[in-house]
Write a protein that holds these residues in place. Sequence first.
Motif, short mmCIF file in Angstrom:
data_model
loop_
_atom_site.label_atom_id
_atom_site.label_comp_id
_atom_site.label_asym_id
_atom_site.label_seq_id
_atom_site.Cartn_x
_atom_site.Cartn_y
_atom_site.Cartn_z
N VAL A 345 29.96 -27.67 71.29
CA VAL A 345 28.73 -28.85 70.29
C VAL A 345 28.71 -29.99 71.55
CG1 VAL A 345 29.38 -30.60 68.87
CG2 VAL A 345 30.56 -27.69 68.54
N MET A 346 29.20 -30.39 72.38
CA MET A 346 29.00 -30.67 73.85
C MET A 346 29.28 -30.16 75.11
SD MET A 346 28.21 -34.10 72.53
CE MET A 346 28.50 -35.24 73.92
N GLY A 347 28.84 -29.80 75.63
CA GLY A 347 29.06 -28.51 76.27
C GLY A 347 29.80 -29.35 77.59
N TYR A 348 30.37 -28.55 78.07
CA TYR A 348 30.77 -28.54 79.65
C TYR A 348 29.72 -28.44 80.87
CZ TYR A 348 35.30 -27.75 78.12
OH TYR A 348 36.46 -28.62 76.87
N GLU A 349 29.14 -29.20 81.63
CA GLU A 349 27.50 -29.33 82.16
C GLU A 349 28.66 -27.93 83.19
OE1 GLU A 349 27.34 -32.96 83.93
OE2 GLU A 349 26.53 -33.98 82.02
N LYS A 350 28.95 -27.61 83.96
CA LYS A 350 29.62 -27.08 85.02
C LYS A 350 29.65 -25.63 84.09
CE LYS A 350 32.05 -29.91 87.77
NZ LYS A 350 33.83 -30.43 88.71
N ASP A 351 28.66 -24.25 84.91
CA ASP A 351 28.57 -23.29 85.05
C ASP A 351 28.38 -22.22 85.56
OD1 ASP A 351 26.28 -23.56 85.65
OD2 ASP A 351 25.14 -22.92 83.84
N HIS A 352 28.93 -22.68 86.72
CA HIS A 352 28.68 -21.56 88.29
C HIS A 352 29.61 -21.01 88.50
CE1 HIS A 352 29.96 -25.72 89.66
NE2 HIS A 352 30.83 -24.90 90.70
N VAL A 353 31.05 -21.13 87.63
CA VAL A 353 32.61 -20.66 88.19
C VAL A 353 33.21 -19.43 87.09
CG1 VAL A 353 34.82 -21.29 88.89
CG2 VAL A 353 32.86 -22.51 90.02
N VAL A 354 33.15 -18.60 87.68
CA VAL A 354 33.85 -17.77 86.70
C VAL A 354 35.37 -17.42 86.60
CG1 VAL A 354 31.72 -16.04 86.22
CG2 VAL A 354 32.97 -15.39 88.21
N THR A 355 35.91 -17.07 85.57
CA THR A 355 37.40 -16.70 85.69
C THR A 355 37.95 -15.58 85.08
OG1 THR A 355 39.70 -18.13 84.79
CG2 THR A 355 37.53 -18.66 83.46
N PRO A 356 38.83 -14.97 86.48
CA PRO A 356 38.93 -13.22 85.17
C PRO A 356 39.54 -13.24 83.61
CG PRO A 356 39.55 -13.36 87.94
CD PRO A 356 39.08 -15.18 86.96
N HIS A 357 40.56 -14.03 83.56
CA HIS A 357 41.01 -14.47 82.52
C HIS A 357 39.53 -13.91 81.24
CE1 HIS A 357 40.11 -18.91 81.48
NE2 HIS A 357 40.04 -18.40 80.97
N ALA A 358 38.64 -15.10 81.12
CA ALA A 358 37.48 -15.26 80.63
C ALA A 358 37.07 -13.18 80.03
CB ALA A 358 36.56 -15.60 80.77
N THR A 359 37.19 -12.75 81.40
CA THR A 359 36.88 -11.24 80.56
C THR A 359 38.06 -10.22 80.31
OG1 THR A 359 35.48 -11.44 83.28
CG2 THR A 359 36.21 -8.92 82.35
N PHE A 360 39.16 -10.66 80.20
CA PHE A 360 39.82 -10.12 80.13
C PHE A 360 40.04 -10.41 78.43
CE2 PHE A 360 41.15 -8.54 84.02
CZ PHE A 360 41.78 -8.16 83.78
N LEU A 361 39.67 -12.01 77.60
CA LEU A 361 40.08 -12.37 76.40
C LEU A 361 38.36 -11.93 75.38
CD1 LEU A 361 40.43 -16.27 76.42
CD2 LEU A 361 41.70 -14.30 75.66
N GLY A 362 37.98 -10.53 76.05
CA GLY A 362 36.57 -10.44 75.39
C GLY A 362 36.45 -8.93 76.16
N LEU A 363 37.95 -8.63 76.65
CA LEU A 363 38.19 -6.89 76.78
C LEU A 363 38.00 -6.18 75.07
CD1 LEU A 363 39.12 -4.57 78.59
CD2 LEU A 363 41.50 -5.27 78.16
N GLU A 364 38.08 -6.49 74.06
CA GLU A 364 38.18 -5.95 72.87
C GLU A 364 37.03 -6.34 72.40
OE1 GLU A 364 41.85 -5.75 70.38
OE2 GLU A 364 41.95 -8.41 71.26
N TYR A 365 36.12 -6.95 72.84
CA TYR A 365 35.24 -7.77 72.23
C TYR A 365 32.91 -6.76 72.63
CZ TYR A 365 37.32 -10.49 68.94
OH TYR A 365 38.36 -11.19 68.20
N ALA A 366 33.85 -6.52 73.77
CA ALA A 366 32.58 -5.89 75.34
C ALA A 366 33.33 -5.04 75.77
CB ALA A 366 31.87 -7.10 75.41
N THR A 367 33.84 -3.98 76.00
CA THR A 367 34.97 -3.26 76.58
C THR A 367 34.10 -2.83 78.30
OG1 THR A 367 36.42 -3.15 74.37
CG2 THR A 367 36.26 -1.46 76.68
#
Length: 449
Positions: A345-367
Motif C-alpha cells: 500500500v505504501m511500499g518500502y523503498e529498499k528492494d536490493h536485499v533478500v533474506t532466506p526466511h522469505a524463501t522458506f515462507l514461499g516453500l509451500e506455494y512455489a516449491t
Amino acid sequence: MKKLLSVIVTTVLLTSLCIPWGSQTEASPEGTEVARDQELNAIAKQTYRYFEDFTDKSTGLPFDAVRVEGEVDTKEYTSPTNIGMYYMSTIAADELGIISEEEAVAKIEKSLQTLKTLEKWNGLYYNWYFTEDGSLMKDWGQFISTVDNGWLSAGLVAVGQAYPELNDQTSKLVEEMDYTQLYDPEVGQMWGGYDVAKGEMTAHHYGTFYTEPRVASYVAIGKGDAPKTHWWKMERTPPAEYDWQSQTPEGHTETYDGVEVFEGHYTYNGEKYVPSWGGSMFEGLMPSLVLKEKELGKNALGLNNKRHVELQIEYAKEQGYDVWGMSPAATPDGYSEFAATPLGVMGYEKDHVVTPHATFLGLEYATDEAMKNIHKLKDMDAYSKYGFLDSVNAETGEVTQAYLALDQGMIMVSIANFLKDGVVRDYFHSDEIGKKPEELLIKEEFSIK
C-alpha cells in the motif's frame, strides 16, 4: 536392515556433499522429492542449533539475535514474538526428529516457568525482557505490542495442543492475555499497542488486513476478546478515493456478517493481488505459519499468498537479481525493511536485499523456485553453522553475518509445515481459539481471480 542402512548412507552422502536435489538428472520424481526433503531436514537441523546454543539455560528465553562477524556478539534480550517462535520451532524440531518429545517438553516447560514470572500488563507481555533473568528492559520503553503478543499467544496455543501435559499452563497464560484492552470498538480495529509509562494507546490502528498483525486479530476473535466483525473492519485496500496509496485499487463491495467490505485489489504486470502495507514477504505470509489460509482460504488469503510469492519472484527478476525474497532483515550495520515495493500500500523503498526466511515462507506455494533459490543462496556463502545467515545484498553479494531468532523461527516452522503436512497449523487449529474463527477464512472471496 540393509534397506535402512542404504537410506542412512544416502542421507549422509547427500547432506555432506550438499548435492542439490534437482541436480540428479537420472533420478525419478519420487527420488528427487526424497533428496529434497532430506536436504530440508538437514537445513532444519542446522537452523535449530541456533535455539540450542542461544537460549538462556536457566530461563529458557531465546536471544533476539547473534552477530558472528569476528567475535560472536549475542543480543541477550528477547520479545514475545521470539518466545512464540521458539516454542513453534521446538515443536518443529520434535516433529522432524531433531530432538525427542521429552527434550521438547523440558525446553518449553523451563521457558513457561519463566513466562509466569515476567512483568505483564493485563496479562499481556512487554516488548523486551533480558534473557538472563527475565527482567524488563525499561530503558527501551514500556510498550505492549499487539502484534508481538499475538505471536506469543499463537505459540502457546500450538504448544498446548502438541503437548497435552502442558495445556493447563499454556491455556491459563493465553486466557490471561486480555486483548479487549487493545481493541477499539469504535473503529473495529486493534490499536498498534499501549505505552504503559505514558498511559497512552498508539496513534495508529492496525487497519491494513494483509499484514502480520492479523494473527493477533484472529486470536482475539478466537478468545472472544474481539467480535468476528473485527475481521471485516480491516481494509483489504484503502478506499479508491484515498489518493495517497501507491495505486488506485479496483474491486467491489461485499457484505460479510452485516459489514460492508471493499474487496479491492491492485494490479502488477497484469496480475491482481491484495497488497500488504510495505510489500515484504513476512507481512503477507508469516501468518500462514499458524493460520490455515492455504487450506481454508482458497479464494482469499491462500490465493493471495501464492500470488505474492509469484510476484516477489517476478519482481526480483525484473530488477536483475539472481535471488529473490525481500522482507525486513538484519544488515551489516543494523536492521532494515526490504520489499518488492509494488506489492505494498505504501511500499518500502529498499528492494536490493533478500533474506532466506522469505524463501522458506514461499516453500509451500512455489516449491521448485524456492529450492532453486535455496541453492543459489548457498552458492553465495549465505549458509553456515546455524543455517542461513540473515540476508544477502543482491547487488553486491555481501552476506550479513547475523542470525535472528524471528527469522530462524520462520524457517523452522516453514520446513515443518512443508514436510509434515501443515503440522504446526494443525496444532493451532485443534484448539478452540484456532477453530472458532475458521469460517472467516472460508467465506471470503478476494477480487483477484
